[in-house]
Design a protein around this motif. Structure first.
Motif, PDB file in Angstrom:
ATOM      1  N   LEU A 178      50.247  34.632  49.865  1.00  0.00           N
ATOM      2  CA  LEU A 178      49.627  33.302  50.218  1.00  0.00           C
ATOM      3  C   LEU A 178      47.938  34.506  50.946  1.00  0.00           C
ATOM      4  O   LEU A 178      47.286  35.865  50.337  1.00  0.00           O
ATOM      5  N   TYR A 179      46.881  33.598  50.552  1.00  0.00           N
ATOM      6  CA  TYR A 179      45.876  33.464  50.594  1.00  0.00           C
ATOM      7  C   TYR A 179      44.770  34.245  50.034  1.00  0.00           C
ATOM      8  O   TYR A 179      43.970  34.833  50.130  1.00  0.00           O
ATOM      9  N   GLY A 180      45.900  34.555  48.716  1.00  0.00           N
ATOM     10  CA  GLY A 180      45.185  35.363  47.397  1.00  0.00           C
ATOM     11  C   GLY A 180      44.994  37.565  47.980  1.00  0.00           C
ATOM     12  O   GLY A 180      44.867  37.914  47.136  1.00  0.00           O
ATOM     13  N   LEU A 181      45.870  37.107  48.930  1.00  0.00           N
ATOM     14  CA  LEU A 181      46.616  38.661  49.242  1.00  0.00           C
ATOM     15  C   LEU A 181      46.752  39.755  48.019  1.00  0.00           C
ATOM     16  O   LEU A 181      46.687  40.841  47.550  1.00  0.00           O
ATOM     17  N   ASP A 182      47.862  39.008  47.014  1.00  0.00           N
ATOM     18  CA  ASP A 182      48.137  39.462  46.127  1.00  0.00           C
ATOM     19  C   ASP A 182      47.225  40.414  44.980  1.00  0.00           C
ATOM     20  O   ASP A 182      47.386  39.260  43.973  1.00  0.00           O
ATOM     21  N   ASP A 183      46.084  40.729  45.607  1.00  0.00           N
ATOM     22  CA  ASP A 183      44.613  40.413  44.446  1.00  0.00           C
ATOM     23  C   ASP A 183      44.968  42.245  44.237  1.00  0.00           C
ATOM     24  O   ASP A 183      45.061  43.249  44.556  1.00  0.00           O
ATOM     25  N   VAL A 184      43.923  42.071  42.995  1.00  0.00           N
ATOM     26  CA  VAL A 184      43.468  43.483  43.005  1.00  0.00           C
ATOM     27  C   VAL A 184      41.915  43.267  43.184  1.00  0.00           C
ATOM     28  O   VAL A 184      41.369  42.521  41.737  1.00  0.00           O
ATOM     29  N   VAL A 185      41.235  43.974  42.713  1.00  0.00           N
ATOM     30  CA  VAL A 185      39.489  44.738  43.205  1.00  0.00           C
ATOM     31  C   VAL A 185      38.843  45.494  42.246  1.00  0.00           C
ATOM     32  O   VAL A 185      39.263  46.752  42.902  1.00  0.00           O
ATOM     33  N   ILE A 186      38.724  45.042  41.688  1.00  0.00           N
ATOM     34  CA  ILE A 186      37.782  46.172  40.667  1.00  0.00           C
ATOM     35  C   ILE A 186      36.136  46.158  41.205  1.00  0.00           C
ATOM     36  O   ILE A 186      35.660  45.948  41.001  1.00  0.00           O
ATOM     37  N   ASP A 187      36.043  47.791  40.913  1.00  0.00           N
ATOM     38  CA  ASP A 187      34.738  47.324  42.308  1.00  0.00           C
ATOM     39  C   ASP A 187      34.225  48.502  40.767  1.00  0.00           C
ATOM     40  O   ASP A 187      34.151  49.618  40.002  1.00  0.00           O
ATOM     41  N   CYS A 188      32.754  47.538  40.324  1.00  0.00           N
ATOM     42  CA  CYS A 188      32.142  48.085  38.890  1.00  0.00           C
ATOM     43  C   CYS A 188      30.448  48.804  39.149  1.00  0.00           C
ATOM     44  O   CYS A 188      30.307  48.249  40.034  1.00  0.00           O
ATOM     45  N   GLU A 189      30.208  49.933  38.749  1.00  0.00           N
ATOM     46  CA  GLU A 189      28.827  50.198  39.028  1.00  0.00           C
ATOM     47  C   GLU A 189      27.920  49.542  39.289  1.00  0.00           C
ATOM     48  O   GLU A 189      27.479  48.754  37.816  1.00  0.00           O
ATOM     49  N   ASN A 190      27.113  49.471  39.593  1.00  0.00           N
ATOM     50  CA  ASN A 190      25.751  48.357  39.845  1.00  0.00           C
ATOM     51  C   ASN A 190      24.839  48.651  38.757  1.00  0.00           C
ATOM     52  O   ASN A 190      24.444  47.938  38.307  1.00  0.00           O
ATOM     53  N   LYS A 191      24.730  49.611  38.451  1.00  0.00           N
ATOM     54  CA  LYS A 191      23.572  50.121  37.324  1.00  0.00           C
ATOM     55  C   LYS A 191      23.607  49.708  36.264  1.00  0.00           C
ATOM     56  O   LYS A 191      22.683  49.653  35.407  1.00  0.00           O
ATOM     57  N   MET A 192      24.792  49.998  36.056  1.00  0.00           N
ATOM     58  CA  MET A 192      25.675  49.527  34.382  1.00  0.00           C
ATOM     59  C   MET A 192      25.001  47.663  34.389  1.00  0.00           C
ATOM     60  O   MET A 192      24.703  47.324  33.303  1.00  0.00           O
ATOM     61  N   PHE A 193      24.578  46.435  34.816  1.00  0.00           N
ATOM     62  CA  PHE A 193      24.286  45.336  35.167  1.00  0.00           C
ATOM     63  C   PHE A 193      23.387  45.837  35.240  1.00  0.00           C
ATOM     64  O   PHE A 193      22.879  44.381  35.253  1.00  0.00           O
ATOM     65  N   THR A 194      22.658  46.195  35.441  1.00  0.00           N
ATOM     66  CA  THR A 194      20.304  46.011  35.728  1.00  0.00           C
ATOM     67  C   THR A 194      19.789  45.069  34.786  1.00  0.00           C
ATOM     68  O   THR A 194      19.204  43.996  35.726  1.00  0.00           O
ATOM     69  N   HIS A 195      20.688  44.722  33.780  1.00  0.00           N
ATOM     70  CA  HIS A 195      19.407  43.615  32.592  1.00  0.00           C
ATOM     71  C   HIS A 195      20.340  43.067  32.751  1.00  0.00           C
ATOM     72  O   HIS A 195      20.114  42.005  32.043  1.00  0.00           O
ATOM     73  N   ARG A 196      21.701  42.567  33.750  1.00  0.00           N
ATOM     74  CA  ARG A 196      22.667  41.231  33.686  1.00  0.00           C
ATOM     75  C   ARG A 196      23.239  41.104  34.787  1.00  0.00           C
ATOM     76  O   ARG A 196      24.236  41.075  35.541  1.00  0.00           O
ATOM     77  N   PRO A 197      22.077  39.878  35.229  1.00  0.00           N
ATOM     78  CA  PRO A 197      21.838  39.812  36.734  1.00  0.00           C
ATOM     79  C   PRO A 197      23.516  38.616  37.156  1.00  0.00           C
ATOM     80  O   PRO A 197      24.044  38.352  37.919  1.00  0.00           O
ATOM     81  N   ASP A 198      23.445  37.314  35.978  1.00  0.00           N
ATOM     82  CA  ASP A 198      24.593  37.277  36.129  1.00  0.00           C
ATOM     83  C   ASP A 198      25.941  37.844  36.011  1.00  0.00           C
ATOM     84  O   ASP A 198      26.612  36.976  36.689  1.00  0.00           O
ATOM     85  N   CYS A 199      25.966  38.918  36.354  1.00  0.00           N
ATOM     86  CA  CYS A 199      27.756  39.781  36.244  1.00  0.00           C
ATOM     87  C   CYS A 199      27.127  40.080  37.644  1.00  0.00           C
ATOM     88  O   CYS A 199      29.062  41.400  37.502  1.00  0.00           O
ATOM     89  N   PHE A 200      26.816  39.972  38.656  1.00  0.00           N
ATOM     90  CA  PHE A 200      26.613  40.411  39.617  1.00  0.00           C
ATOM     91  C   PHE A 200      27.225  39.252  41.157  1.00  0.00           C
ATOM     92  O   PHE A 200      27.403  38.802  41.613  1.00  0.00           O
ATOM     93  N   GLY A 201      28.058  38.655  40.184  1.00  0.00           N
ATOM     94  CA  GLY A 201      28.759  37.185  40.938  1.00  0.00           C
ATOM     95  C   GLY A 201      30.538  37.605  39.576  1.00  0.00           C
ATOM     96  O   GLY A 201      30.123  37.423  38.402  1.00  0.00           O
TER      97      GLY A 201
END
Length: 847
Positions: A178-201
């Motif tokens: 229920l409610y999307g709880l069977d989920d996997v959350v992947i934490d990406c390093e912010n510094k990798m997306f410094t030039h890619r603002p679209d990847c902060f979504g």
């Protein structure tokens, strides 16, 4: 950046037509993301928290016979759970204290031997069947707080079949479904997306994931073309953009008759999975669409804005006025800087633009009408404001990467549509869309590049059609003209501007691991040695062998450290507008403050050691305000310096002979091959000299070229930085030092014995050692040249009685002839000649 696979499914499925990233194998997904998108810091399987938890139906609910606030419930788990006590009807007894428990409801049940989800990250609490006031409770019926979904613990979570669907609204269903709880959350390093603002979504990452798996992605229609809204009611509103240079686009729209309430459970669940707090449905939707699209939004209470406006409710973007203050949502009141951008009424600021909203206009339970603002702010201005006030928010993280202003209208229209559906709001004004650029113009980035250009740089043999497919998978528009590709980047790709950007994009999407590893052809000639690097290494080796330790400090320093070092920061140091930290505000104009700041720490760390004495040195760059490069007049000059400081605690200093000045001088003499000369330092107005003590410091020269300064630290700086009494330092220019030193040459030793004799002069107290030493050295050199002698002069002692106007300076003179053994009379005659000259020039009396 936390990437939720279930959230990506919502974007790709419920809101769009793209590939669902949740269908990929998680381990392969993480591996490919790490190789082709960005470093992965953590992977959390959210579903594991809810292992064993079930949906149950409360069949019976009676008051506990021995407790007024407890109920004894019989629940149906669909017969799924093993090893639990049941009655004759197969029902399980659970004691519950929630006021909202009742027969017929669906609830979340934590059975015995299962762990309460909210305790997993702290002190895991495993339930067991136990007696409560004479009735056995098999596990518990859980609240949203105990489930780790929200902070609501007023009652147990009631599962509404309309929210989860008939498939899951039945006893025995695993609660994590229920409610999307069977989920996997992947934490990406912010510094990798410094030039890619679209990847902060989530939307941006979902698109990239599809691309690296070779699948075609299509963004939701609402993200490509803004939803059109008809005005359904009427609210007065005036919107203005009075800072167009800093606010490229300012979009605003108002809604009436909004119902502010708790967010739906799926939204609360999503926010909790990405570690964001649920506030209310309106605020949560602004956060949800920020996390999905990387476009921050803010909701204002319309009626509160109206009360803070002069006449017509007004919302505007402008620069702050001097002395203005604002109370923020975090409870802090700050004084604004004139360079800050604010959202304001026509009377006062109500939000710190791109950073945080103000408390006076926050949306709460009393709110009926709202204003949604979706703007684009100058990334550098937001970054400076954030650093200036020490405020670091999710909005700052996204705005300071440079969001596309072409998405504002689309995201604003979508959140209005969602609030209409979920909170009953009505669009009450036309959209205010104020741009500092021409919206009707072609604002997309276009690049022309050939397949040969791409292949020659990647080492691949990709066909134009293959390159076209790779780029179209992530929504580039491509037109093939033979081997040439006419490429139009989508509006969210602000980073694409030159052919090399396309090369990088193709290489990443194709997979760098697929590119053959072949060494490029190279010439066999050896690389010329870097003389400056070699010289620095020589300095390091020399000082290290003498017992000094090298340190490496930041090139940026706090203004307080410069002030404590007696350096005027406003006059001599460049102030950084986008400092990495509030503690790193200025380029350092000298190395000495950085090194002095480390002395007290080391004295403390060595406390109790038998020999608490040490020498620290650093080789680094400094920038003095006003000093510019010769060839680049707009660039500050980089000056390479070497600084060394010696220090000892009071106990260790008692065992040391001589002052700390001479201790530091030994190191300096070693790296200058004893070629340095010293003259009394008189000008203390420069950054390199400001920290030193008058009459205890000297200018260092080699061959007539001034290199720097050496001396003991002035009492004011020593007190402020908690330096010991025994402390001295020097700072010299490395480039000048390396170019001024004369190379050593072989000199045959004399076969005759040397003659040593000590000589003492009494001089006036205002005659410094270096003046007398230089004079005697010069006189000896002249005499030595006439008689073919080798001569050396070394200091022995300086003695002065308290309140005396005289002092005595002693030297040791060593003479050796290349032709004969010197007689005592010859040595005496030479010293008499030198003494006479010293008397005539400096009134020095030989003792």
């Amino acid at each position: 950046m936390k990437f939720s696979l279930k959230s990506a499914s919502i974007v790709s499925g419920k809101y769009g037509t793209g590939v669902d990233p949740a269908t990929y194998d998680v381990s392969e997904l993480v591996s490919r993301m790490g190789l082709q998108l960005g470093a992965i810091e953590d992977v959390k399987n959210i579903g594991e928290k809810y292992e064993g938890l079930l949906v149950v139906k409360v069949v019976e609910c009676d008051k506990h016979p021995n407790a007024d606030k407890l109920s004894v419930c019989l629940v149906d788990d669909g017969g799924v759970t093993q090893h639990v006590e049941r009655n004759n009807d197969g029902l399980i007894q659970v004691v519950c204290g929630a006021p909202n428990v009742r027969a017929g409801m669906l609830a979340a049940w934590i059975p015995p031997e299962a762990t309460v989800p909210s305790t997993l990250d702290t002190d895991p609490f495993v339930l067991e069947a136990r007696e409560l006031r004479g009735k056995v409770s098999n596990g518990m019926l859980a609240s949203s707080k105990e489930l780790g979904i929200s902070d609501d613990h007023e009652g147990i979570l009631e599962i509404n079949p309309a929210d989860v669907g008939d498939k899951f609204a039945k006893p025995g269903t695993a609660f994590k479904q229920l409610y999307g709880l069977d989920d996997v959350v992947i934490d990406c390093e912010n510094k990798m997306f410094t030039h890619r603002p679209d990847c902060f979504g989530t939307l941006g990452i979902a698109r990239e994931v599809a691309g690296i798996f070779g699948d075609s992605y299509s963004s939701p229609e609402w993200y490509k073309n803004a939803i059109m809204h008809e005005k359904e009611s009427e609210l007065k509103l005036n919107a203005q953009n009075n800072a167009p240079d800093l606010v490229p686009r300012f979009t605003v729209q108002a809604m009436s008759e909004v119902e502010v309430k708790d967010s739906p459970l799926w939204l609360k669940s999503f926010l909790s999975r990405v570690e964001s707090n649920s506030i209310n449905n309106i605020v949560d939707y602004t956060n949800f669409f920020m996390l999905e699209t990387a476009q921050p939004l803010h909701a204002f209470d319309y009626d509160k804005v109206a009360k803070l406006s002069a006449e017509v409710p007004t919302i505007q973007a402008r620069k702050a006025n001097k002395g203005e203050k604002i109370e923020l949502l975090n409870g802090k009141t700050i004084e604004l800087h004139e360079d800050d951008i604010v959202i304001a009424t026509d009377k006062k600021p109500i939000a710190l633009a791109g950073v945080m909203g103000g408390s006076e206009t926050e949306v709460d339970d009393t709110t009926k009408n709202i204003i949604i603002e979706c703007a684009n702010f100058d990334m550098y201005a937001v970054r400076r404001t954030s650093m200036r006030h020490g405020l670091f928010t999710d909005a700052v993280t996204r705005f300071n990467k440079g969001q596309s202003p072409l998405q504002n209208d689309k995201v604003l229209a979508k959140i209005l549509d969602e609030i209409k559906k979920q909170a009953g709001g009505k669009v009450a004004t036309d959209v205010f869309d104020i741009c500092s650029f021409d919206l009707s113009a072609d604002n997309l980035n276009h690049v022309e590049v050939s397949a040969d250009f791409i292949n020659s740089r990647l080492g691949t043999e990709l066909k134009p059609e293959e390159i076209k497919r790779l780029l179209e998978n992530v929504e580039f528009t491509i037109t093939l003209q033979g081997p040439t590709l006419q490429i139009t980047a989508p509006f969210w790709r602000m980073d694409i501007s030159i052919a090399e950007d396309i090369v990088e994009e193709v290489g990443r999407l194709y997979g760098y691991e697929k590119i053959p590893v072949i060494l490029p052809p190279s010439i066999s000639a050896p690389t010329p040695r870097n003389e400056l690097k070699d010289y620095k290494n020589k300095l390091r080796s020399t000082l290290s062998k003498l017992g000094a330790s090298e340190v490496l400090t930041y090139s940026f320093v706090h203004g307080d450290l410069l002030a404590k070092s007696n350096i005027d920061a406003d006059k001599w140091a460049y102030h950084l507008r986008n400092a990495l930290s509030p503690d790193l505000q200025y380029y350092r104009p000298a190395l000495i403050p950085s090194l002095l700041s480390k002395v007290h720490q080391n004295i403390k760390s060595l406390a109790g050691d038998a020999d608490n004495i040490f020498a620290l040195f650093e080789i680094g760059k400094v920038h003095v305000k006003g000093e510019m490069e010769k060839d680049e007049k707009e660039l500050p000059k980089q000056m390479r310096r070497l600084t060394l400081v010696v220090a000892a605690d009071d106990k260790s200093a008692k065992d040391l002979k001589g002052s700390p000045y001479y201790h530091a001088k030994k190191y300096l003499d070693a790296i200058t091959d004893n070629q340095a000369s010293y003259t009394l330092l008189e000008d203390f107005s420069f950054p390199i000299t400001a920290s030193y003590k008058k009459n205890r410091s000297a200018t260092v020269s080699v061959g007539g070229q001034a290199l720097g300064v050496i001396g003991e630290i002035n009492s004011k700086t020593a007190k402020l930085l908690k330096l010991p009494k025994y402390c001295a330092a020097f700072e010299v220019d490395i480039d000048l030092l390396s170019s001024s030193l004369v190379g050593t040459s072989y000199k045959q030793m004399s076969g005759f014995p040397s003659s040593k004799q000590d000589i003492t002069f009494e001089v006036a107290s205002d005659v410094n050692w270096s003046t007398l030493s230089s004079f005697i050295d010069a006189e000896l050199a002249v005499a030595a040249a006439e008689d073919s002698l080798d001569v050396s002069l070394s200091p022995l002692d300086i003695y002065s009685e308290e309140k005396s106007d005289k002092k005595r300076i002693s030297f040791r003179v060593e003479l050796v002839s290349k032709q004969k053994t010197l007689k005592t009379t010859e040595v005496n005659n030479l010293l008499d000649h030198v003494s006479k000259a010293a008397h005539e020039k400096l009134k020095a009396v030989r003792i």
